[in-house]
Design a protein around this motif. Structure first.
Motif, PDB file in Angstrom:
ATOM      1  N   MET A   1       0.893  -1.094   0.036  1.00  0.00           N
ATOM      2  CA  MET A   1      -0.008  -0.090  -0.038  1.00  0.00           C
ATOM      3  C   MET A   1       0.744   1.193   0.038  1.00  0.00           C
ATOM      4  SD  MET A   1      -2.887  -0.699   2.746  1.00  0.00           S
ATOM      5  CE  MET A   1      -4.358  -1.241   1.876  1.00  0.00           C
ATOM      6  N   GLU A   2       0.365   2.279  -0.666  1.00  0.00           N
ATOM      7  CA  GLU A   2       1.132   3.486  -0.774  1.00  0.00           C
ATOM      8  C   GLU A   2       0.054   4.503  -0.868  1.00  0.00           C
ATOM      9  OE1 GLU A   2       3.263   5.212  -4.748  1.00  0.00           O
ATOM     10  OE2 GLU A   2       4.125   3.489  -3.960  1.00  0.00           O
ATOM     11  N   LEU A   3       0.417   5.636  -0.169  1.00  0.00           N
ATOM     12  CA  LEU A   3      -0.260   6.952  -0.042  1.00  0.00           C
ATOM     13  C   LEU A   3       0.263   7.822  -1.214  1.00  0.00           C
ATOM     14  CD1 LEU A   3      -1.091   7.831   3.537  1.00  0.00           C
ATOM     15  CD2 LEU A   3      -2.740   7.074   1.821  1.00  0.00           C
ATOM     16  N   ARG A   4      -0.745   8.581  -2.058  1.00  0.00           N
ATOM     17  CA  ARG A   4      -0.013   9.616  -2.950  1.00  0.00           C
ATOM     18  C   ARG A   4      -1.066  10.931  -2.739  1.00  0.00           C
ATOM     19  NH1 ARG A   4       1.431   6.429  -8.650  1.00  0.00           N
ATOM     20  NH2 ARG A   4       2.941   5.036  -7.683  1.00  0.00           N
ATOM     21  N   ASP A   5      -0.313  11.977  -2.449  1.00  0.00           N
ATOM     22  CA  ASP A   5      -0.862  13.298  -2.283  1.00  0.00           C
ATOM     23  C   ASP A   5      -0.773  14.118  -3.698  1.00  0.00           C
ATOM     24  OD1 ASP A   5       0.408  13.122   0.926  1.00  0.00           O
ATOM     25  OD2 ASP A   5      -1.922  12.698   0.365  1.00  0.00           O
ATOM     26  N   TYR A   6      -1.809  14.765  -4.073  1.00  0.00           N
ATOM     27  CA  TYR A   6      -1.790  15.506  -5.147  1.00  0.00           C
ATOM     28  C   TYR A   6      -2.440  16.692  -4.730  1.00  0.00           C
ATOM     29  CZ  TYR A   6      -1.018  11.145  -7.473  1.00  0.00           C
ATOM     30  OH  TYR A   6      -0.582   9.909  -8.062  1.00  0.00           O
ATOM     31  N   ARG A   7      -2.233  17.976  -5.407  1.00  0.00           N
ATOM     32  CA  ARG A   7      -2.927  19.238  -5.535  1.00  0.00           C
ATOM     33  C   ARG A   7      -3.279  19.580  -6.866  1.00  0.00           C
ATOM     34  NH1 ARG A   7      -4.831  22.717  -2.078  1.00  0.00           N
ATOM     35  NH2 ARG A   7      -4.640  24.953  -2.457  1.00  0.00           N
ATOM     36  N   GLY A   8      -4.717  19.986  -7.096  1.00  0.00           N
ATOM     37  CA  GLY A   8      -5.035  20.322  -8.289  1.00  0.00           C
ATOM     38  C   GLY A   8      -6.419  20.669  -8.214  1.00  0.00           C
ATOM     39  N   SER A   9      -7.441  20.342  -9.139  1.00  0.00           N
ATOM     40  CA  SER A   9      -8.842  20.512  -9.363  1.00  0.00           C
ATOM     41  C   SER A   9      -9.587  19.605 -10.203  1.00  0.00           C
ATOM     42  CB  SER A   9      -9.031  22.100  -9.792  1.00  0.00           C
ATOM     43  OG  SER A   9      -8.591  22.305 -11.034  1.00  0.00           O
ATOM     44  N   PHE A  10     -10.807  19.634  -9.864  1.00  0.00           N
ATOM     45  CA  PHE A  10     -11.711  18.761 -10.706  1.00  0.00           C
ATOM     46  C   PHE A  10     -12.112  19.707 -11.949  1.00  0.00           C
ATOM     47  CE2 PHE A  10     -11.985  16.388  -6.702  1.00  0.00           C
ATOM     48  CZ  PHE A  10     -12.014  15.207  -7.162  1.00  0.00           C
ATOM     49  N   LEU A  11     -12.422  18.849 -13.141  1.00  0.00           N
ATOM     50  CA  LEU A  11     -13.298  19.515 -14.030  1.00  0.00           C
ATOM     51  C   LEU A  11     -14.702  19.069 -13.957  1.00  0.00           C
ATOM     52  CD1 LEU A  11     -10.869  18.822 -17.205  1.00  0.00           C
ATOM     53  CD2 LEU A  11     -11.180  20.910 -16.097  1.00  0.00           C
ATOM     54  N   VAL A  12     -15.466  20.215 -13.785  1.00  0.00           N
ATOM     55  CA  VAL A  12     -16.984  19.779 -13.546  1.00  0.00           C
ATOM     56  C   VAL A  12     -17.779  20.982 -14.747  1.00  0.00           C
ATOM     57  CG1 VAL A  12     -19.027  20.085 -12.061  1.00  0.00           C
ATOM     58  CG2 VAL A  12     -16.629  19.287 -10.901  1.00  0.00           C
ATOM     59  N   ASP A  13     -18.398  20.108 -15.764  1.00  0.00           N
ATOM     60  CA  ASP A  13     -19.185  20.940 -16.703  1.00  0.00           C
ATOM     61  C   ASP A  13     -18.298  21.698 -17.411  1.00  0.00           C
ATOM     62  OD1 ASP A  13     -21.546  19.492 -16.046  1.00  0.00           O
ATOM     63  OD2 ASP A  13     -22.082  21.315 -14.492  1.00  0.00           O
ATOM     64  N   GLY A  14     -17.107  21.359 -17.680  1.00  0.00           N
ATOM     65  CA  GLY A  14     -16.133  22.103 -18.603  1.00  0.00           C
ATOM     66  C   GLY A  14     -15.460  23.167 -17.805  1.00  0.00           C
ATOM     67  N   HIS A  15     -15.584  23.362 -16.211  1.00  0.00           N
ATOM     68  CA  HIS A  15     -14.790  24.384 -15.765  1.00  0.00           C
ATOM     69  C   HIS A  15     -14.037  23.800 -14.538  1.00  0.00           C
ATOM     70  CE1 HIS A  15     -17.180  27.448 -17.756  1.00  0.00           C
ATOM     71  NE2 HIS A  15     -18.258  26.766 -17.486  1.00  0.00           N
ATOM     72  N   GLU A  16     -12.989  24.325 -14.070  1.00  0.00           N
ATOM     73  CA  GLU A  16     -12.186  23.749 -13.087  1.00  0.00           C
ATOM     74  C   GLU A  16     -12.620  24.471 -11.725  1.00  0.00           C
ATOM     75  OE1 GLU A  16      -8.041  24.417 -13.233  1.00  0.00           O
ATOM     76  OE2 GLU A  16      -7.692  23.564 -15.386  1.00  0.00           O
TER      77      GLU A  16
END
Length: 96
Positions: A1-16
């Motif tokens: 098992m491994e934990l990975r952390d990311y920073r970013g945003s979701f794409l929802v209806d074409g917008h972040e």
């Protein structure tokens, strides 16, 4: 098992959505990798009529495809499973 952390945003209806952190717990075995986790539901996602998987775009431009298996609207949390490859990161942590 491994934990990975990311920073970013979701794409929802074409917008972040607003930028946020996403932590994925990877289970590696039998030549396959599966990820799961939970995230705080961004305001832009509430009331969205998008169907199908969600796309999370990391700050480095990589994409992660997620299938939400449950929304807990009382807590404002969504539980997910990953679909496909999960990008490698420079500093992954051992969860075991």
């Amino acid at each position: 098992m491994e934990l990975r952390d990311y920073r970013g945003s979701f794409l929802v209806d074409g917008h972040e959505t607003e930028r946020m952190d996403l932590r994925i717990l990877l289970t590696i075995g039998g030549g396959e990798t599966h990820g799961s986790g939970a995230f705080r539901v961004p305001a832009a996602m509430i009331g969205s009529e998008s169907e199908g998987p969600l796309t999370f775009v990391t700050d480095t431009g990589e994409t992660i495809t997620l299938h939400v298996r449950e929304f807990d609207l009382t807590q404002g949390v969504a539980y997910f499973l990953t679909d496909g490859a999960v990008p490698a990161i420079a500093r992954a942590r051992d969860a075991g």
